[in-house]
Design an enzyme around this catalytic site. Structure first.
Site: not given
Ligand code: PGA
Ligand code: ZN
Length: 410
Positions: A40, A151, A159-160, A201, A238, A282, A309, A334, A362, A385
């Protein structure tokens, strides 16, 4: 001095090709690093050079590898590995574009990280010490235990779903607490008939109804593991909302509804009111909806961490615009979004000077290279993270933190 630089194509945790670089110094010392890859990704990230040929679905990185082995190798020959800014500056100059599209950010970053490793190895000091100042600190870790979005095929739009041990006596103690919740979550999912296979992940990818169902599952599992949601284990999300934002209509396609920016903000406001264990969001708004992100910052930013992000892509110039505009109060960092160690440090310093929190990250496509663990301690980034406490390429980073903690002692 740098004697030779050699890159090769290896594979990442998703089975896609990526770049690994060996830097060999005149004293015979080797520094090796491998480059991660996102799914993403933000539009304005530095360019990850892919071959685009028949081979490996167009994803080969032989061009980037060749750029390292020829142009970069020549340009850095017999330069000092101890001047990271000079090395990175040379590569930026050699590339000559503003987004590293000629040589590839994957080529440049691989060399940038491998040079730092070689320099540290040559001085016989750990990487975190070589890159770091006097203030070496372990970060607060965020573990992505439920995967959605691009993911996983869980069907969850966010997503997270991350959990973080806010109350811990050490890094290791935090990891243990998360491991307890992780295993409890697995049992709870299985009991209720959900799949316990994991996503990119390392988090579970159950076909839960929606975001709230996932958060309920976390609350329950945190409690069942013997902890208090919020006070002991907090939650972060996120949504990676650029993925479900429609540029033409300026609407967010979220949980089977088309939401305006204002409606999505209302959704988040209610969500954190209902679930006060949520401490960080996020990319709640799209990289193309700065106004929406700004509105969220104005209304929610006093009480909760809002991380940029895709919207900032670790780019000092773009982040500077964000700071001026008052967008977000934290930034995700990142290395491969910007493409050199030096520019990444610049962005971290910019955040610190302007009161933004930093969370190192990551990518969803990873290797076992744990560069970011050392880098996080060296830069004292505050937060990290690196996925769940499953999948070797994720856990390796957490394991590296525990090694560093052991070395640093109290
Ligand atoms: P990516 O996702 O590595 O697939 O870009 C990570 C994130 O969005 O934080
Ligand atoms: Zn993100």
């Amino acid at each position: 001095l740098i004697e030779n630089i050699h890159a090769r194509e290896i594979f990442d945790s998703r089975g896609n090709p990526t770049v690994e670089v060996d830097v060999i110094l005149t004293d015979g010392v080797l520094g090796r690093a491998a480059v991660p890859s996102g799914a993403s990704t933000g539009d304005r990230e530095a360019v990850e050079l892919r071959d685009g040929t028949e081979r490996l679905q167009g994803k080969g990185v032989l061009k980037a590898v060749d750029n390292v082995n020829t142009a970069i190798n020549e340009a850095l020959h017999h330069l000092s590995p101890f001047n990271q800014a000079m090395i990175d500056g040379k590569m930026i100059e050699l590339d000559g574009t503003n987004n590293k599209q000629r040589l590839g950010a994957n080529a440049i970053l691989g060399v940038s990280m491998a040079v730092a490793r070689a320099a540290a190895n040559s001085k016989h000091v750990p990487l975190y010490r070589y890159l770091g100042g006097i203030d070496l600190q372990l970060p607060q870790p965020f573990f992505n235990v439920i995967n959605g979005g691009v993911h996983a095929d869980s069907g969850i739009d966010v997503q997270e779903f991350l959990i973080t041990p806010v109350k811990r006596t050490s890094f290791r103690d935090g990891v243990e607490k998360i491991a307890n919740v992780y295993h409890t979550l697995k049992k709870n999912l299985a009991k209720q008939g959900f799949e316990t296979a994991v996503g990119d992940e390392g988090g579970f990818a159950p076909k839960l109804a929606n975001t709230e169902a996932a958060i309920e599952m976390l609350y329950q599992s945190i409690r069942d593991a013997g902890y208090q949601p919020g006070a002991e284990i907090a939650i972060a999300i996120d949504p990676a909302s650029s993925e479900f934002y429609d540029d033409d209509s300026a609407l967010y396609h979220f949980e089977d509804k088309d939401l305006t920016s204002a409606e999505l903000l209302e959704y988040y406001t209610k969500l954190v009111a209902k679930y006060p264990a949520i401490v960080s969001i996020e990319d709640g708004f799209s990289e193309h909806d700065w106004a929406g992100f700004k509105k969220q910052t104005d209304t929610m930013g006093q009480n909760i961490q809002l991380v940029g992000d895709d919207i900032f892509v670790t780019n000092p110039a773009i982040f500077t615009e964000g700071i001026k505009a008052g967008v977000a109060n934290a930034i995700l960092i990142k290395l491969n979004q910007i493409g050199t160690v030096t520019e990444t440090i610049e962005t971290i310093k910019l955040a610190r000077a302007n009161g933004y929190k930093t969370m190192l990250s990551h990518r969803s496509g990873e290797t076992v290279d744990s560069f970011i663990a050392d880098f996080a301690v060296a830069m004292n980034v505050g937060q990290i993270k690196s996925g769940s406490i499953a999948r070797g390429e994720r856990v390796e980073k957490y394991n590296q933190f525990m090694r560093i903690e052991e070395e640093l002692g109290d």
